[in-house]
Design a protein around this motif. Structure first.
Motif, PDB file in Angstrom:
ATOM      1  N   PHE A  36      15.568  -9.830   4.620  1.00  0.00           N
ATOM      2  CA  PHE A  36      16.234 -11.107   4.390  1.00  0.00           C
ATOM      3  C   PHE A  36      17.431 -11.244   5.329  1.00  0.00           C
ATOM      4  O   PHE A  36      17.615 -12.258   5.989  1.00  0.00           O
ATOM      5  CB  PHE A  36      16.675 -11.222   2.932  1.00  0.00           C
ATOM      6  CG  PHE A  36      17.522 -12.425   2.643  1.00  0.00           C
ATOM      7  CD1 PHE A  36      16.944 -13.665   2.448  1.00  0.00           C
ATOM      8  CD2 PHE A  36      18.904 -12.320   2.560  1.00  0.00           C
ATOM      9  CE1 PHE A  36      17.726 -14.783   2.184  1.00  0.00           C
ATOM     10  CE2 PHE A  36      19.696 -13.426   2.295  1.00  0.00           C
ATOM     11  CZ  PHE A  36      19.097 -14.661   2.103  1.00  0.00           C
ATOM     12  N   VAL A  37      18.231 -10.186   5.406  1.00  0.00           N
ATOM     13  CA  VAL A  37      19.414 -10.187   6.269  1.00  0.00           C
ATOM     14  C   VAL A  37      18.989 -10.344   7.731  1.00  0.00           C
ATOM     15  O   VAL A  37      19.566 -11.136   8.473  1.00  0.00           O
ATOM     16  CB  VAL A  37      20.242  -8.902   6.060  1.00  0.00           C
ATOM     17  CG1 VAL A  37      21.344  -8.776   7.098  1.00  0.00           C
ATOM     18  CG2 VAL A  37      20.821  -8.868   4.648  1.00  0.00           C
ATOM     19  N   GLU A  38      17.979  -9.591   8.151  1.00  0.00           N
ATOM     20  CA  GLU A  38      17.505  -9.667   9.533  1.00  0.00           C
ATOM     21  C   GLU A  38      17.005 -11.067   9.868  1.00  0.00           C
ATOM     22  O   GLU A  38      17.300 -11.601  10.942  1.00  0.00           O
ATOM     23  CB  GLU A  38      16.401  -8.633   9.761  1.00  0.00           C
ATOM     24  CG  GLU A  38      16.902  -7.205   9.701  1.00  0.00           C
ATOM     25  CD  GLU A  38      15.779  -6.182   9.559  1.00  0.00           C
ATOM     26  OE1 GLU A  38      14.591  -6.556   9.668  1.00  0.00           O
ATOM     27  OE2 GLU A  38      16.106  -5.005   9.308  1.00  0.00           O
ATOM     28  N   ALA A  39      16.254 -11.674   8.952  1.00  0.00           N
ATOM     29  CA  ALA A  39      15.731 -13.021   9.194  1.00  0.00           C
ATOM     30  C   ALA A  39      16.862 -14.039   9.270  1.00  0.00           C
ATOM     31  O   ALA A  39      16.840 -14.939  10.116  1.00  0.00           O
ATOM     32  CB  ALA A  39      14.735 -13.402   8.100  1.00  0.00           C
ATOM     33  N   LEU A  40      17.861 -13.885   8.424  1.00  0.00           N
ATOM     34  CA  LEU A  40      18.993 -14.814   8.443  1.00  0.00           C
ATOM     35  C   LEU A  40      19.781 -14.666   9.739  1.00  0.00           C
ATOM     36  O   LEU A  40      20.150 -15.659  10.371  1.00  0.00           O
ATOM     37  CB  LEU A  40      19.888 -14.552   7.234  1.00  0.00           C
ATOM     38  CG  LEU A  40      20.914 -15.600   6.892  1.00  0.00           C
ATOM     39  CD1 LEU A  40      20.271 -16.950   6.643  1.00  0.00           C
ATOM     40  CD2 LEU A  40      21.695 -15.173   5.651  1.00  0.00           C
ATOM     41  N   ARG A  41      20.011 -13.428  10.159  1.00  0.00           N
ATOM     42  CA  ARG A  41      20.746 -13.194  11.408  1.00  0.00           C
ATOM     43  C   ARG A  41      19.980 -13.659  12.634  1.00  0.00           C
ATOM     44  O   ARG A  41      20.579 -13.956  13.669  1.00  0.00           O
ATOM     45  CB  ARG A  41      21.085 -11.705  11.538  1.00  0.00           C
ATOM     46  CG  ARG A  41      22.166 -11.259  10.586  1.00  0.00           C
ATOM     47  CD  ARG A  41      22.432  -9.789  10.702  1.00  0.00           C
ATOM     48  NE  ARG A  41      23.575  -9.386   9.884  1.00  0.00           N
ATOM     49  CZ  ARG A  41      23.831  -8.138   9.533  1.00  0.00           C
ATOM     50  NH1 ARG A  41      23.044  -7.151   9.942  1.00  0.00           N
ATOM     51  NH2 ARG A  41      24.882  -7.861   8.784  1.00  0.00           N
ATOM     52  N   ALA A  42      18.668 -13.739  12.547  1.00  0.00           N
ATOM     53  CA  ALA A  42      17.843 -14.144  13.677  1.00  0.00           C
ATOM     54  C   ALA A  42      17.825 -15.662  13.878  1.00  0.00           C
ATOM     55  O   ALA A  42      17.404 -16.132  14.925  1.00  0.00           O
ATOM     56  CB  ALA A  42      16.407 -13.636  13.496  1.00  0.00           C
ATOM     57  N   ARG A  43      18.297 -16.388  12.907  1.00  0.00           N
ATOM     58  CA  ARG A  43      18.311 -17.849  13.027  1.00  0.00           C
ATOM     59  C   ARG A  43      19.314 -18.267  14.096  1.00  0.00           C
ATOM     60  O   ARG A  43      20.322 -17.608  14.316  1.00  0.00           O
ATOM     61  CB  ARG A  43      18.668 -18.482  11.689  1.00  0.00           C
ATOM     62  CG  ARG A  43      17.576 -18.300  10.660  1.00  0.00           C
ATOM     63  CD  ARG A  43      17.990 -18.732   9.288  1.00  0.00           C
ATOM     64  NE  ARG A  43      18.287 -20.151   9.209  1.00  0.00           N
ATOM     65  CZ  ARG A  43      18.383 -20.821   8.067  1.00  0.00           C
ATOM     66  NH1 ARG A  43      18.208 -20.205   6.920  1.00  0.00           N
ATOM     67  NH2 ARG A  43      18.678 -22.101   8.060  1.00  0.00           N
ATOM     68  N   ASP A  45      20.898 -21.279  14.007  1.00  0.00           N
ATOM     69  CA  ASP A  45      21.576 -22.458  13.470  1.00  0.00           C
ATOM     70  C   ASP A  45      23.006 -22.183  13.018  1.00  0.00           C
ATOM     71  O   ASP A  45      23.625 -23.009  12.367  1.00  0.00           O
ATOM     72  CB  ASP A  45      20.777 -23.048  12.310  1.00  0.00           C
ATOM     73  CG  ASP A  45      20.662 -22.112  11.113  1.00  0.00           C
ATOM     74  OD1 ASP A  45      21.134 -20.952  11.197  1.00  0.00           O
ATOM     75  OD2 ASP A  45      20.096 -22.539  10.094  1.00  0.00           O
ATOM     76  N   GLY A  46      23.533 -20.993  13.341  1.00  0.00           N
ATOM     77  CA  GLY A  46      24.887 -20.652  12.921  1.00  0.00           C
ATOM     78  C   GLY A  46      24.942 -19.831  11.651  1.00  0.00           C
ATOM     79  O   GLY A  46      26.022 -19.495  11.179  1.00  0.00           O
ATOM     80  N   SER A  47      23.795 -19.498  11.086  1.00  0.00           N
ATOM     81  CA  SER A  47      23.763 -18.690   9.863  1.00  0.00           C
ATOM     82  C   SER A  47      24.366 -17.319  10.124  1.00  0.00           C
ATOM     83  O   SER A  47      24.325 -16.808  11.249  1.00  0.00           O
ATOM     84  CB  SER A  47      22.330 -18.541   9.362  1.00  0.00           C
ATOM     85  OG  SER A  47      21.828 -19.768   8.895  1.00  0.00           O
ATOM     86  N   ARG A  48      24.948 -16.745   9.080  1.00  0.00           N
ATOM     87  CA  ARG A  48      25.564 -15.418   9.175  1.00  0.00           C
ATOM     88  C   ARG A  48      25.232 -14.603   7.940  1.00  0.00           C
ATOM     89  O   ARG A  48      25.048 -15.144   6.860  1.00  0.00           O
ATOM     90  CB  ARG A  48      27.082 -15.522   9.267  1.00  0.00           C
ATOM     91  CG  ARG A  48      27.588 -16.196  10.511  1.00  0.00           C
ATOM     92  CD  ARG A  48      29.083 -16.149  10.590  1.00  0.00           C
ATOM     93  NE  ARG A  48      29.543 -16.893  11.747  1.00  0.00           N
ATOM     94  CZ  ARG A  48      30.787 -16.916  12.154  1.00  0.00           C
ATOM     95  NH1 ARG A  48      31.712 -16.261  11.488  1.00  0.00           N
ATOM     96  NH2 ARG A  48      31.133 -17.614  13.215  1.00  0.00           N
ATOM     97  N   ALA A  49      25.215 -13.291   8.113  1.00  0.00           N
ATOM     98  CA  ALA A  49      25.039 -12.364   6.996  1.00  0.00           C
ATOM     99  C   ALA A  49      25.882 -11.139   7.300  1.00  0.00           C
ATOM    100  O   ALA A  49      25.836 -10.601   8.398  1.00  0.00           O
ATOM    101  CB  ALA A  49      23.573 -11.981   6.849  1.00  0.00           C
ATOM    102  N   PHE A  50      26.688 -10.728   6.332  1.00  0.00           N
ATOM    103  CA  PHE A  50      27.482  -9.522   6.535  1.00  0.00           C
ATOM    104  C   PHE A  50      27.809  -8.863   5.204  1.00  0.00           C
ATOM    105  O   PHE A  50      27.925  -9.514   4.180  1.00  0.00           O
ATOM    106  CB  PHE A  50      28.756  -9.802   7.338  1.00  0.00           C
ATOM    107  CG  PHE A  50      29.816 -10.564   6.589  1.00  0.00           C
ATOM    108  CD1 PHE A  50      30.867  -9.891   5.976  1.00  0.00           C
ATOM    109  CD2 PHE A  50      29.770 -11.932   6.494  1.00  0.00           C
ATOM    110  CE1 PHE A  50      31.838 -10.589   5.284  1.00  0.00           C
ATOM    111  CE2 PHE A  50      30.744 -12.640   5.813  1.00  0.00           C
ATOM    112  CZ  PHE A  50      31.777 -11.962   5.203  1.00  0.00           C
TER     113      PHE A  50
END
Length: 109
Positions: A36-43, A45-50
């Protein structure tokens, strides 16, 4: 899938998303997968995960339930760092403003 969730979420929200989690939590208390984190970081559109060195409540620096066991106070209940969270959130929102996704703040605000 938890009992309260009828099915896994199959589609990401169509808007930029910021996802934050406490890394001090035991693995059994993580409610997301690495994918989930990897997919979000790969976007793009400015999405972030940390992750933050905190328990579940990353937004507070208060020690919740101070009478809890030491193992609980240093994992699931470990206080967060609001200043770091606010810095990350300000960066996320500022980036969205630069991209034109969010309007610029009104003058004087």
């Amino acid at each position: 899938v938890p009992l309260w969730q009828p099915a896994p979420v199959e589609v990401f929200p169509p808007c930029p998303t910021m996802f934050v989690w406490g890394t001090a939590k035991p693995p059994a208390f993580m409610f997301h997968r690495d994918s989930f984190v990897e997919a979000l970081r790969a976007r793009s559109d400015g999405s972030r995960a940390f992750g933050m060195d905190a328990g579940h409540w990353v937004m507070t620096d208060r020690l919740l339930m101070p009478d809890a066991s030491e193992s609980m106070r240093t994992t699931i209940l470990k206080p967060g760092r609001p200043a770091e969270l606010h810095e990350q959130l300000d960066g996320f929102l500022g980036d969205l403003q630069q991209r034109g996704v969010l309007p610029a703040p009104a003058p004087g605000k």
